[in-house]
Design a protein around this motif. Structure first.
Motif, PDB file in Angstrom:
ATOM      1  N   THR A  33     -12.560   5.840   3.007  1.00 57.84           N
ATOM      2  CA  THR A  33     -12.016   4.971   1.967  1.00 57.84           C
ATOM      3  C   THR A  33     -12.175   5.635   0.615  1.00 57.84           C
ATOM      4  O   THR A  33     -13.222   6.227   0.332  1.00 57.84           O
ATOM      5  CB  THR A  33     -12.731   3.606   1.968  1.00 57.84           C
ATOM      6  N   ALA A  34     -11.140   5.553  -0.176  1.00 58.71           N
ATOM      7  CA  ALA A  34     -11.124   6.253  -1.462  1.00 58.71           C
ATOM      8  C   ALA A  34     -10.635   5.347  -2.583  1.00 58.71           C
ATOM      9  O   ALA A  34      -9.990   4.324  -2.348  1.00 58.71           O
ATOM     10  CB  ALA A  34     -10.222   7.484  -1.374  1.00 58.71           C
ATOM     11  N   TRP A  35     -10.945   5.780  -3.778  1.00 58.46           N
ATOM     12  CA  TRP A  35     -10.366   5.204  -4.992  1.00 58.46           C
ATOM     13  C   TRP A  35      -9.477   6.261  -5.629  1.00 58.46           C
ATOM     14  O   TRP A  35      -9.879   7.430  -5.763  1.00 58.46           O
ATOM     15  CB  TRP A  35     -11.444   4.782  -5.976  1.00 58.46           C
ATOM     16  N   PHE A  36      -8.286   5.829  -5.999  1.00 53.14           N
ATOM     17  CA  PHE A  36      -7.364   6.646  -6.774  1.00 53.14           C
ATOM     18  C   PHE A  36      -7.073   5.909  -8.067  1.00 53.14           C
ATOM     19  O   PHE A  36      -7.332   4.716  -8.197  1.00 53.14           O
ATOM     20  CB  PHE A  36      -6.041   6.850  -6.013  1.00 53.14           C
ATOM     21  N   ALA A  91      -6.308   3.231 -16.489  1.00 57.28           N
ATOM     22  CA  ALA A  91      -5.373   3.434 -15.385  1.00 57.28           C
ATOM     23  C   ALA A  91      -5.413   2.219 -14.475  1.00 57.28           C
ATOM     24  O   ALA A  91      -6.306   1.370 -14.592  1.00 57.28           O
ATOM     25  CB  ALA A  91      -5.740   4.685 -14.587  1.00 57.28           C
ATOM     26  N   VAL A  92      -4.471   2.165 -13.571  1.00 54.15           N
ATOM     27  CA  VAL A  92      -4.552   1.233 -12.447  1.00 54.15           C
ATOM     28  C   VAL A  92      -5.328   1.937 -11.350  1.00 54.15           C
ATOM     29  O   VAL A  92      -4.979   3.049 -10.965  1.00 54.15           O
ATOM     30  CB  VAL A  92      -3.162   0.814 -11.956  1.00 54.15           C
ATOM     31  N   TYR A  93      -6.371   1.302 -10.873  1.00 53.25           N
ATOM     32  CA  TYR A  93      -7.220   1.873  -9.838  1.00 53.25           C
ATOM     33  C   TYR A  93      -6.855   1.242  -8.495  1.00 53.25           C
ATOM     34  O   TYR A  93      -6.811   0.024  -8.359  1.00 53.25           O
ATOM     35  CB  TYR A  93      -8.695   1.625 -10.162  1.00 53.25           C
ATOM     36  N   TYR A  94      -6.622   2.105  -7.519  1.00 46.14           N
ATOM     37  CA  TYR A  94      -6.253   1.683  -6.182  1.00 46.14           C
ATOM     38  C   TYR A  94      -7.321   2.099  -5.178  1.00 46.14           C
ATOM     39  O   TYR A  94      -7.858   3.201  -5.274  1.00 46.14           O
ATOM     40  CB  TYR A  94      -4.931   2.336  -5.751  1.00 46.14           C
ATOM     41  N   GLY A 115      -4.145  -2.550  -6.345  1.00 44.98           N
ATOM     42  CA  GLY A 115      -4.529  -1.961  -7.616  1.00 44.98           C
ATOM     43  C   GLY A 115      -5.147  -2.958  -8.575  1.00 44.98           C
ATOM     44  O   GLY A 115      -4.825  -4.151  -8.561  1.00 44.98           O
ATOM     45  N   THR A 116      -6.044  -2.469  -9.403  1.00 48.44           N
ATOM     46  CA  THR A 116      -6.665  -3.282 -10.444  1.00 48.44           C
ATOM     47  C   THR A 116      -6.697  -2.467 -11.726  1.00 48.44           C
ATOM     48  O   THR A 116      -7.013  -1.279 -11.709  1.00 48.44           O
ATOM     49  CB  THR A 116      -8.084  -3.736 -10.010  1.00 48.44           C
ATOM     50  N   LEU A 117      -6.338  -3.087 -12.842  1.00 50.80           N
ATOM     51  CA  LEU A 117      -6.167  -2.379 -14.102  1.00 50.80           C
ATOM     52  C   LEU A 117      -7.493  -2.249 -14.844  1.00 50.80           C
ATOM     53  O   LEU A 117      -8.208  -3.233 -15.046  1.00 50.80           O
ATOM     54  CB  LEU A 117      -5.150  -3.103 -14.978  1.00 50.80           C
TER      55      LEU A 117
END
Length: 122
Positions: A33-36, A91-94, A115-117
């Motif tokens: 699992t990752a965050w982009f 950024a928007v983080y996904y 996504g969360t801003l």
């Protein structure tokens, strides 16, 4: 597999923020699992990733030493603790999950949250 990202907000430079990625539906063993994040006008970029049991972590050079990714168990939420936030972190983080991840490229991840801003002001 459904992923839900939460925890974003508007903060000032130097402040900390925690993002959480929760899972629902069917999950698989051996997933990563990752965050982009994706800033306006820029491509989506890798931030951090964690193996399915939390034993291995990966970070982009730009966040090493400031961000920490963690999880307690295979189906537990994946948390991204972000310290000393900078304006370039806006950024928007996904969050995303995949089973056959080698290079942490976005294309290697199969399931994505909405996504969360995160907005960081100077």
């Amino acid at each position: 597999v459904q992923l839900q990202a939460s925890g974003g907000g508007s903060v000032q430079t130097g402040v900390s923020l925690r993002l959480s990625c929760t899972f629902s539906g069917r999950t698989f063993n051996n997933h990563r699992t990752a965050w982009f994040r994706q800033a306006p006008g820029k491509e989506r970029e890798f931030v951090a990733a964690i193996s399915w049991l939390g034993q291995n972590t990966f970070y982009a050079d730009s966040v090493k030493g400031r961000f920490t990714i963690s999880r307690d168990a295979a189906r537990s939420p994946v948390v991204l603790a972000m310290n000393n936030l900078k304006p370039e972190g806006t950024a928007v983080y996904y969050c995303a999950s995949g089973r056959y991840v080698v290079t942490n490229a976005p294309a290697e991840y199969t399931w994505w949250g909405q996504g969360t801003l995160v907005t960081v002001s100077s």
